[in-house]
Write a protein that holds these residues in place. Structure first.
Motif, PDB file in Angstrom:
ATOM      1  N   MET A 391       1.151  39.819  47.380  1.00  0.00           N
ATOM      2  CA  MET A 391       1.430  41.108  47.995  1.00  0.00           C
ATOM      3  C   MET A 391       0.342  41.493  48.996  1.00  0.00           C
ATOM      4  N   GLY A 392      -0.830  40.936  48.842  1.00  0.00           N
ATOM      5  CA  GLY A 392      -1.918  41.273  49.754  1.00  0.00           C
ATOM      6  C   GLY A 392      -2.606  42.579  49.412  1.00  0.00           C
ATOM      7  N   VAL A 393      -2.745  42.888  48.116  1.00  0.00           N
ATOM      8  CA  VAL A 393      -3.441  44.110  47.713  1.00  0.00           C
ATOM      9  C   VAL A 393      -4.328  43.831  46.513  1.00  0.00           C
ATOM     10  N   LYS A 394      -5.379  44.619  46.382  1.00  0.00           N
ATOM     11  CA  LYS A 394      -6.158  44.683  45.159  1.00  0.00           C
ATOM     12  C   LYS A 394      -5.810  45.989  44.478  1.00  0.00           C
ATOM     13  N   LYS A 415      -6.686  49.598  45.638  1.00  0.00           N
ATOM     14  CA  LYS A 415      -8.097  49.725  46.008  1.00  0.00           C
ATOM     15  C   LYS A 415      -8.389  49.112  47.368  1.00  0.00           C
ATOM     16  N   GLU A 416      -7.623  48.063  47.724  1.00  0.00           N
ATOM     17  CA  GLU A 416      -7.874  47.387  48.997  1.00  0.00           C
ATOM     18  C   GLU A 416      -6.570  46.762  49.493  1.00  0.00           C
ATOM     19  N   VAL A 417      -6.315  46.886  50.775  1.00  0.00           N
ATOM     20  CA  VAL A 417      -5.137  46.279  51.389  1.00  0.00           C
ATOM     21  C   VAL A 417      -5.595  45.150  52.298  1.00  0.00           C
ATOM     22  N   GLN A 418      -5.077  43.941  52.027  1.00  0.00           N
ATOM     23  CA  GLN A 418      -5.438  42.763  52.811  1.00  0.00           C
ATOM     24  C   GLN A 418      -4.275  42.401  53.731  1.00  0.00           C
ATOM     25  N   ASP A 419      -4.416  41.322  54.470  1.00  0.00           N
ATOM     26  CA  ASP A 419      -3.303  40.853  55.286  1.00  0.00           C
ATOM     27  C   ASP A 419      -2.162  40.410  54.378  1.00  0.00           C
ATOM     28  N   GLY A 420      -0.946  40.829  54.720  1.00  0.00           N
ATOM     29  CA  GLY A 420       0.194  40.447  53.906  1.00  0.00           C
ATOM     30  C   GLY A 420       1.267  41.505  53.933  1.00  0.00           C
ATOM     31  N   PRO A 421       2.258  41.399  53.035  1.00  0.00           N
ATOM     32  CA  PRO A 421       3.386  42.339  53.023  1.00  0.00           C
ATOM     33  C   PRO A 421       2.957  43.796  52.851  1.00  0.00           C
ATOM     34  N   ALA A 422       1.945  44.039  52.010  1.00  0.00           N
ATOM     35  CA  ALA A 422       1.511  45.415  51.765  1.00  0.00           C
ATOM     36  C   ALA A 422       1.045  46.091  53.051  1.00  0.00           C
ATOM     37  N   ALA A 423       0.292  45.358  53.867  1.00  0.00           N
ATOM     38  CA  ALA A 423      -0.182  45.917  55.134  1.00  0.00           C
ATOM     39  C   ALA A 423       0.984  46.154  56.084  1.00  0.00           C
ATOM     40  N   LEU A 424       1.964  45.258  56.086  1.00  0.00           N
ATOM     41  CA  LEU A 424       3.092  45.370  57.004  1.00  0.00           C
ATOM     42  C   LEU A 424       3.964  46.582  56.695  1.00  0.00           C
ATOM     43  N   ILE A 425       4.066  46.963  55.426  1.00  0.00           N
ATOM     44  CA  ILE A 425       4.913  48.098  55.073  1.00  0.00           C
ATOM     45  C   ILE A 425       4.123  49.401  55.005  1.00  0.00           C
ATOM     46  N   GLY A 426       2.847  49.360  55.363  1.00  0.00           N
ATOM     47  CA  GLY A 426       2.081  50.590  55.508  1.00  0.00           C
ATOM     48  C   GLY A 426       1.382  51.095  54.268  1.00  0.00           C
ATOM     49  N   LEU A 427       1.242  50.263  53.225  1.00  0.00           N
ATOM     50  CA  LEU A 427       0.487  50.707  52.059  1.00  0.00           C
ATOM     51  C   LEU A 427      -0.982  50.858  52.418  1.00  0.00           C
ATOM     52  N   ARG A 428      -1.661  51.748  51.691  1.00  0.00           N
ATOM     53  CA  ARG A 428      -3.076  51.975  51.980  1.00  0.00           C
ATOM     54  C   ARG A 428      -3.820  52.322  50.699  1.00  0.00           C
ATOM     55  N   PRO A 429      -5.148  52.158  50.710  1.00  0.00           N
ATOM     56  CA  PRO A 429      -5.933  52.472  49.506  1.00  0.00           C
ATOM     57  C   PRO A 429      -5.678  53.908  49.040  1.00  0.00           C
ATOM     58  N   GLY A 430      -5.568  54.057  47.712  1.00  0.00           N
ATOM     59  CA  GLY A 430      -5.276  55.364  47.132  1.00  0.00           C
ATOM     60  C   GLY A 430      -3.824  55.534  46.754  1.00  0.00           C
ATOM     61  N   ASP A 431      -2.939  54.719  47.344  1.00  0.00           N
ATOM     62  CA  ASP A 431      -1.535  54.773  46.942  1.00  0.00           C
ATOM     63  C   ASP A 431      -1.389  54.300  45.499  1.00  0.00           C
ATOM     64  N   VAL A 432      -0.488  54.932  44.775  1.00  0.00           N
ATOM     65  CA  VAL A 432      -0.234  54.559  43.378  1.00  0.00           C
ATOM     66  C   VAL A 432       1.149  53.928  43.282  1.00  0.00           C
ATOM     67  N   ILE A 433       1.224  52.737  42.710  1.00  0.00           N
ATOM     68  CA  ILE A 433       2.483  52.021  42.533  1.00  0.00           C
ATOM     69  C   ILE A 433       2.932  52.180  41.086  1.00  0.00           C
ATOM     70  N   THR A 434       4.137  52.733  40.879  1.00  0.00           N
ATOM     71  CA  THR A 434       4.642  52.948  39.520  1.00  0.00           C
ATOM     72  C   THR A 434       5.809  52.025  39.177  1.00  0.00           C
TER      73      THR A 434
END
Length: 479
Positions: A391-394, A415-434
């Motif tokens: 996913m490209g996230v920590k 905590k961290e967004v790296q290169d990958g799908p997460a960055a492409l869809i606009g996720l950012r640090p602080g977002d909570v995934i449920t």
């Protein structure tokens, strides 16, 4: 041969002329309608006292709206006060900021309907009738959520409008507006119904009627008539980039307005049904991820604690397809229907949950006076970070305090967004995934396992909380 050509030419000329006459004959004649309805349409002016030092900074005339960003706005403009000198003693004076709008009489004893934004904050309201007589009006009540206000003037046997049923209105039907654009009393403009059930930003409880009738500042609160001379809407808003008419006008349906008016007259306030959910539109990708045949319904992104929906068993991720048998095509259909229900009424919902249809019955609550605030994310650092390179996230575990503040039983924080799908869809640090791929995420380990098993080239849904607000997003993995 010449006579044949001449005959054909004459025939075509007569044919085209006949077509033109026939087309002209089919156009509606509004003269009788205007003559009958205009006496019940009124001009509304208001006065609001403002300090001299504030009024002195204003310029008179109609403000220049060029250059403002596009969007929906209340199109009623206040006429700024003229410059006035200070008193010889130098005392600060109170001056009247006047505004101008329209309205219409709905009862012979003087009840008048208009927009809330026409009379909001007014110290004095003056209603001017078609015979130029002026009457002081009392504000019986106003409802900002629908932008409807009910006034009362003293009078007997006043001219009244005929009230129609907006639900029977059809797209393409001719309609006519009467009002006071820019202060020009009893101006009539006509057009057609462009659409019904329109939802505008920050207007959740009004299924607006969209028309191409020329509506301008000063038309606010005026009536929209059908060809039978019945009021089927209150002109309320326009979409504009210049401050004037651009072909997109919106009216409050009369069915909604009369319900509000009756409640204001009886109780002085308006009560609405409430489920206690945050919903969002179901697009093509979300429909695919939830196993729906087509995009439809209202996706439940958040359920308020101890609200009617929570008590009735509605869950995050449910897609509401119908309410009491009425289909929910667009998500905006739901608040329109629920808002007109009374607190304590029973609501039967048909939902899609994990690919299966279910029926739920719950009791509708009363919409709180003011919308509650959703707790914001605390962003703690207590959990051990884990990584999902696919996913490209920590992500990290939520602390107990964070789960409590967000009213969550699980979830992970980015905590961290790296290169990958997460960055492409606009996720950012602080977002909570449920939720991921319709599965609840109760830990960072679960998130990693679900992420690693995601299907390729198929829409996948993810529920994300950002600053306490929840929504579903979709993406596809191509690897």
């Amino acid at each position: 041969m010449l006579s044949l050509k001449s005959g054909l030419s004459a025939f075509l000329t007569l044919f085209l002329l006949g077509q033109s006459v026939a087309a002209h004959a089919e156009l509606p004649d509004f003269t009788t309608l205007v003559e009958a309805a205009a006496p019940a349409v009124v001009n509304i002016s208001t006065t609001q006292k403002v300090p001299d030092q504030v009024a002195g900074n204003a310029q008179s005339g109609i403000p220049d709206l060029e250059g403002l960003p596009p969007g929906f706005r209340e199109f009623f403009e206040r006429n700024l006060p003229q410059q006035q000198p200070r008193s010889p003693q130098g005392r600060q004076q109170q001056r009247g900021a006047q505004s101008l709008g329209s309205g219409f009489i709905i009862s012979p004893d003087g009840y008048v309907l208009t927009n809330n934004h026409v009379v909001s904050g007014a110290d004095e309201i003056i209603v001017r009738l078609s015979d130029r007589s002026e009457l002081k009006a009392k504000l019986i009540g106003a409802d900002p959520r629908t932008d409807v206000a009910l006034l009362k003037v003293e009078g007997k046997n006043l001219p009244v409008v005929k009230i129609g049923k907006s639900e029977e209105l059809k797209v393409g039907a001719w309609v006519l507006a009467i009002g006071s654009p820019f202060g020009f009393d009893h101006s009539a403009t006509a057009g057609i119904v462009s659409a019904k059930g329109r939802s505008l930003p920050n207007e959740s409880y009004v299924p607006f009627i969209q028309t191409d009738v020329a509506i301008n500042p000063g038309n606010s609160g005026g009536p929209l008539f059908n060809l039978n001379g019945e009021v089927i809407g209150i002109n309320s808003q326009i979409f504009t980039r210049s401050g004037g008419f651009m072909g997109l006008s919106f009216a409050i349906p009369m069915d909604v307005a009369m319900d509000v008016a009756n409640q204001l007259k009886t109780d002085g306030k308006v009560s609405r049904g409430w489920l206690g959910v945050v919903i969002q539109e179901v697009n093509k990708d979300l429909a695919e991820s939830f196993g729906l045949d087509k995009p439809a319904g209202a996706l439940v992104a958040q359920v308020m604690e101890d609200g009617p929906a929570a008590k009735g068993g509605l869950q995050v991720g449910d897609v509401i397809l119908s309410l009491n048998g009425q289909p929910i095509i667009m998500s905006a259909d739901l608040p329109h229907l629920v808002g007109r229900m009374k607190a304590g009424a029973k609501a039967e919902l048909e939902v899609i949950r994990e690919g299966s249809r279910k029926k739920l019955e719950l009791t509708v609550g009363n919409l709180p006076a003011e919308d509650g605030e959703v707790a914001a994310n605390g962003g703690g650092e207590s959990a051990v970070e884990r990584n999902s390179n696919r996913m490209g996230v920590k992500v990290a575990e939520l602390s107990a305090d964070e789960r409590k503040s967000l009213d969550l039983k699980g979830g992970v924080v980015i905590k961290e967004v790296q290169d990958g799908p997460a960055a492409l869809i606009g996720l950012r640090p602080g977002d909570v995934i449920t939720h991921l791929n319709n599965q609840a995420i109760d830990s960072a380990k679960t998130f990693t396992q679900v992420a690693q098993a995601l299907p390729k080239n198929r829409s996948v849904s993810m529920r994300v909380l950002r600053e306490g607000r929840a929504s579903f997003i979709t993406f596809k993995l191509s690897e």
